[in-house]
Motif scaffolding. Structure first.
Motif, PDB file in Angstrom:
ATOM      1  N   ILE A   1      15.468  60.941 -54.421  1.00  0.00           N
ATOM      2  CA  ILE A   1      15.977  60.424 -55.649  1.00  0.00           C
ATOM      3  C   ILE A   1      17.118  59.542 -55.604  1.00  0.00           C
ATOM      4  CG2 ILE A   1      14.850  62.301 -56.610  1.00  0.00           C
ATOM      5  CD1 ILE A   1      17.719  63.384 -57.329  1.00  0.00           C
ATOM      6  N   GLU A   2      17.261  58.742 -56.962  1.00  0.00           N
ATOM      7  CA  GLU A   2      18.463  58.187 -57.154  1.00  0.00           C
ATOM      8  C   GLU A   2      18.982  57.948 -58.248  1.00  0.00           C
ATOM      9  OE1 GLU A   2      17.231  54.248 -55.450  1.00  0.00           O
ATOM     10  OE2 GLU A   2      15.892  53.816 -57.302  1.00  0.00           O
ATOM     11  N   PRO A   3      20.424  57.532 -58.539  1.00  0.00           N
ATOM     12  CA  PRO A   3      20.824  57.567 -59.798  1.00  0.00           C
ATOM     13  C   PRO A   3      20.429  56.363 -60.418  1.00  0.00           C
ATOM     14  CG  PRO A   3      22.610  57.258 -58.292  1.00  0.00           C
ATOM     15  CD  PRO A   3      21.206  57.655 -57.464  1.00  0.00           C
ATOM     16  N   ILE A   4      20.451  56.268 -61.881  1.00  0.00           N
ATOM     17  CA  ILE A   4      20.225  54.979 -62.381  1.00  0.00           C
ATOM     18  C   ILE A   4      21.398  54.619 -63.048  1.00  0.00           C
ATOM     19  CG2 ILE A   4      18.980  53.775 -64.268  1.00  0.00           C
ATOM     20  CD1 ILE A   4      16.664  56.243 -64.432  1.00  0.00           C
ATOM     21  N   PRO A   5      21.720  53.342 -62.414  1.00  0.00           N
ATOM     22  CA  PRO A   5      23.099  52.729 -63.015  1.00  0.00           C
ATOM     23  C   PRO A   5      23.167  52.407 -64.355  1.00  0.00           C
ATOM     24  CG  PRO A   5      22.289  51.431 -61.093  1.00  0.00           C
ATOM     25  CD  PRO A   5      21.115  52.350 -61.499  1.00  0.00           C
TER      26      PRO A   5
ATOM     27  N   MET B   1      24.671  61.410 -66.281  1.00  0.00           N
ATOM     28  CA  MET B   1      23.733  60.580 -65.244  1.00  0.00           C
ATOM     29  C   MET B   1      22.386  60.683 -65.331  1.00  0.00           C
ATOM     30  SD  MET B   1      24.493  59.885 -61.019  1.00  0.00           S
ATOM     31  CE  MET B   1      26.055  59.389 -61.472  1.00  0.00           C
ATOM     32  N   ASN B   2      21.695  59.626 -65.269  1.00  0.00           N
ATOM     33  CA  ASN B   2      20.164  59.465 -65.225  1.00  0.00           C
ATOM     34  C   ASN B   2      19.810  59.252 -63.929  1.00  0.00           C
ATOM     35  OD1 ASN B   2      19.803  59.539 -67.930  1.00  0.00           O
ATOM     36  ND2 ASN B   2      20.572  57.224 -68.067  1.00  0.00           N
ATOM     37  N   TRP B   3      18.652  60.176 -63.653  1.00  0.00           N
ATOM     38  CA  TRP B   3      17.978  60.052 -62.169  1.00  0.00           C
ATOM     39  C   TRP B   3      16.775  59.810 -62.375  1.00  0.00           C
ATOM     40  CZ3 TRP B   3      21.036  61.284 -57.785  1.00  0.00           C
ATOM     41  CH2 TRP B   3      22.320  61.736 -58.278  1.00  0.00           C
ATOM     42  N   LYS B   4      15.997  59.151 -61.131  1.00  0.00           N
ATOM     43  CA  LYS B   4      14.815  58.839 -60.882  1.00  0.00           C
ATOM     44  C   LYS B   4      14.265  59.060 -59.500  1.00  0.00           C
ATOM     45  CE  LYS B   4      15.353  53.827 -60.177  1.00  0.00           C
ATOM     46  NZ  LYS B   4      14.855  52.491 -60.223  1.00  0.00           N
ATOM     47  N   LEU B   5      13.119  59.104 -59.285  1.00  0.00           N
ATOM     48  CA  LEU B   5      12.491  58.916 -57.860  1.00  0.00           C
ATOM     49  C   LEU B   5      12.833  57.659 -57.547  1.00  0.00           C
ATOM     50  CD1 LEU B   5       8.828  60.661 -57.940  1.00  0.00           C
ATOM     51  CD2 LEU B   5      11.068  61.561 -57.337  1.00  0.00           C
ATOM     52  N   ARG B   6      13.039  57.419 -56.273  1.00  0.00           N
ATOM     53  CA  ARG B   6      13.390  56.226 -55.578  1.00  0.00           C
ATOM     54  C   ARG B   6      12.273  55.268 -55.848  1.00  0.00           C
ATOM     55  NH1 ARG B   6      14.714  56.178 -49.601  1.00  0.00           N
ATOM     56  NH2 ARG B   6      15.223  53.955 -50.264  1.00  0.00           N
ATOM     57  N   ALA B   7      12.681  54.030 -56.186  1.00  0.00           N
ATOM     58  CA  ALA B   7      11.546  52.924 -56.410  1.00  0.00           C
ATOM     59  C   ALA B   7      10.503  52.901 -55.347  1.00  0.00           C
ATOM     60  CB  ALA B   7      12.055  51.662 -56.475  1.00  0.00           C
ATOM     61  N   GLY B   8       9.192  53.006 -55.564  1.00  0.00           N
ATOM     62  CA  GLY B   8       8.176  53.216 -54.532  1.00  0.00           C
ATOM     63  C   GLY B   8       7.818  54.283 -54.010  1.00  0.00           C
ATOM     64  N   GLN B   9       8.639  55.338 -54.233  1.00  0.00           N
ATOM     65  CA  GLN B   9       8.449  56.712 -53.811  1.00  0.00           C
ATOM     66  C   GLN B   9       7.185  57.349 -54.129  1.00  0.00           C
ATOM     67  OE1 GLN B   9      11.230  58.682 -51.797  1.00  0.00           O
ATOM     68  NE2 GLN B   9       9.273  59.516 -51.256  1.00  0.00           N
ATOM     69  N   ARG B  10       6.329  57.793 -53.416  1.00  0.00           N
ATOM     70  CA  ARG B  10       5.310  58.586 -53.587  1.00  0.00           C
ATOM     71  C   ARG B  10       5.475  60.023 -52.823  1.00  0.00           C
ATOM     72  NH1 ARG B  10       0.132  55.392 -52.180  1.00  0.00           N
ATOM     73  NH2 ARG B  10       1.611  54.690 -50.472  1.00  0.00           N
ATOM     74  N   LEU B  11       5.489  60.929 -53.351  1.00  0.00           N
ATOM     75  CA  LEU B  11       5.845  62.251 -52.558  1.00  0.00           C
ATOM     76  C   LEU B  11       4.445  62.914 -52.425  1.00  0.00           C
ATOM     77  CD1 LEU B  11       8.355  63.636 -54.887  1.00  0.00           C
ATOM     78  CD2 LEU B  11       8.746  62.437 -52.882  1.00  0.00           C
ATOM     79  N   ARG B  12       4.395  63.420 -50.968  1.00  0.00           N
ATOM     80  CA  ARG B  12       3.197  64.300 -50.389  1.00  0.00           C
ATOM     81  C   ARG B  12       3.597  65.468 -50.106  1.00  0.00           C
ATOM     82  NH1 ARG B  12      -0.117  60.089 -46.419  1.00  0.00           N
ATOM     83  NH2 ARG B  12      -0.513  58.660 -48.041  1.00  0.00           N
ATOM     84  N   MET B  13       3.098  66.542 -50.721  1.00  0.00           N
ATOM     85  CA  MET B  13       3.926  67.945 -50.623  1.00  0.00           C
ATOM     86  C   MET B  13       2.648  68.661 -50.210  1.00  0.00           C
ATOM     87  SD  MET B  13       5.954  68.200 -54.293  1.00  0.00           S
ATOM     88  CE  MET B  13       6.707  66.753 -55.259  1.00  0.00           C
ATOM     89  N   LEU B  14       3.109  69.892 -49.447  1.00  0.00           N
ATOM     90  CA  LEU B  14       2.293  70.709 -48.880  1.00  0.00           C
ATOM     91  C   LEU B  14       2.977  72.058 -49.243  1.00  0.00           C
ATOM     92  CD1 LEU B  14      -0.341  71.697 -47.305  1.00  0.00           C
ATOM     93  CD2 LEU B  14       1.257  71.551 -45.248  1.00  0.00           C
TER      94      LEU B  14
ATOM     95  N   PRO C   1      11.966  59.017 -65.434  1.00  0.00           N
ATOM     96  CA  PRO C   1      13.647  59.318 -65.401  1.00  0.00           C
ATOM     97  C   PRO C   1      13.922  60.400 -66.261  1.00  0.00           C
ATOM     98  CG  PRO C   1      13.025  56.814 -65.454  1.00  0.00           C
ATOM     99  CD  PRO C   1      11.979  57.802 -65.763  1.00  0.00           C
ATOM    100  N   ALA C   2      15.271  61.136 -66.341  1.00  0.00           N
ATOM    101  CA  ALA C   2      15.682  61.966 -66.818  1.00  0.00           C
ATOM    102  C   ALA C   2      17.424  62.152 -66.651  1.00  0.00           C
ATOM    103  CB  ALA C   2      15.183  63.304 -66.745  1.00  0.00           C
ATOM    104  N   ASN C   3      17.961  62.477 -67.650  1.00  0.00           N
ATOM    105  CA  ASN C   3      19.458  62.737 -67.409  1.00  0.00           C
ATOM    106  C   ASN C   3      19.717  64.099 -67.105  1.00  0.00           C
ATOM    107  OD1 ASN C   3      19.988  64.413 -69.545  1.00  0.00           O
ATOM    108  ND2 ASN C   3      20.180  62.566 -70.938  1.00  0.00           N
ATOM    109  N   SER C   4      20.943  64.310 -66.436  1.00  0.00           N
ATOM    110  CA  SER C   4      21.365  65.471 -65.710  1.00  0.00           C
ATOM    111  C   SER C   4      21.151  66.761 -66.841  1.00  0.00           C
ATOM    112  CB  SER C   4      22.677  65.587 -65.190  1.00  0.00           C
ATOM    113  OG  SER C   4      22.758  64.701 -64.149  1.00  0.00           O
ATOM    114  N   ASP C   5      21.574  66.615 -68.052  1.00  0.00           N
ATOM    115  CA  ASP C   5      21.445  67.542 -69.057  1.00  0.00           C
ATOM    116  C   ASP C   5      20.155  67.933 -69.301  1.00  0.00           C
ATOM    117  OD1 ASP C   5      24.285  67.698 -69.317  1.00  0.00           O
ATOM    118  OD2 ASP C   5      24.415  66.241 -71.031  1.00  0.00           O
TER     119      ASP C   5
END
Length: 92
Positions: free
Chosen positions: A87-91, A1-14, A48-52
């Motif tokens: 994150i969300e899977p890519i269909p 399965m392929n994964w990506k950040l959700r569309a429009g997702q900008r992460l702020r990290m501390l 995006p990247a796949n699980s492997d």
């Protein structure tokens, strides 16, 4: 399965020593994530990247305990990050 950040997702990290506070700008929620979960998010920020591929990334970047199977750990982390709507899977 392929994964990506959700569309429009900008992460702020501390970041802290072992955990990082992550702000989800789409939901307005904040989460306390482990370093390995954050490294998975940072990898997905590159594209995006796949699980492997992600399992290979974690195995190369982290010194995992001998009993930990990278593919199983990756699936667990991906499930947790998806449940947090980061994150969300890519269909396919």
């Amino acid at each position: 399965m392929n994964w990506k950040l959700r569309a429009g997702q900008r992460l702020r990290m501390l970041p802290d020593d072992e955990e990082t506070v992550v702000y989800n700008d789409l939901s307005g929620d904040t989460h306390l994530l482990s370093g390995i979960a954050v490294s998975l998010l940072e990898r997905l920020q590159q594209g995006p990247a796949n699980s492997d591929t992600l399992a290979g990334f974690l195995a190369s970047e982290w010194e995992l305990d001998a009993g930990i199977v990278p593919a199983a750990l990756t699936e667990t982390l991906l499930g947790e990050l998806a449940a947090l709507s980061l994150i969300e899977p890519i269909p396919s």
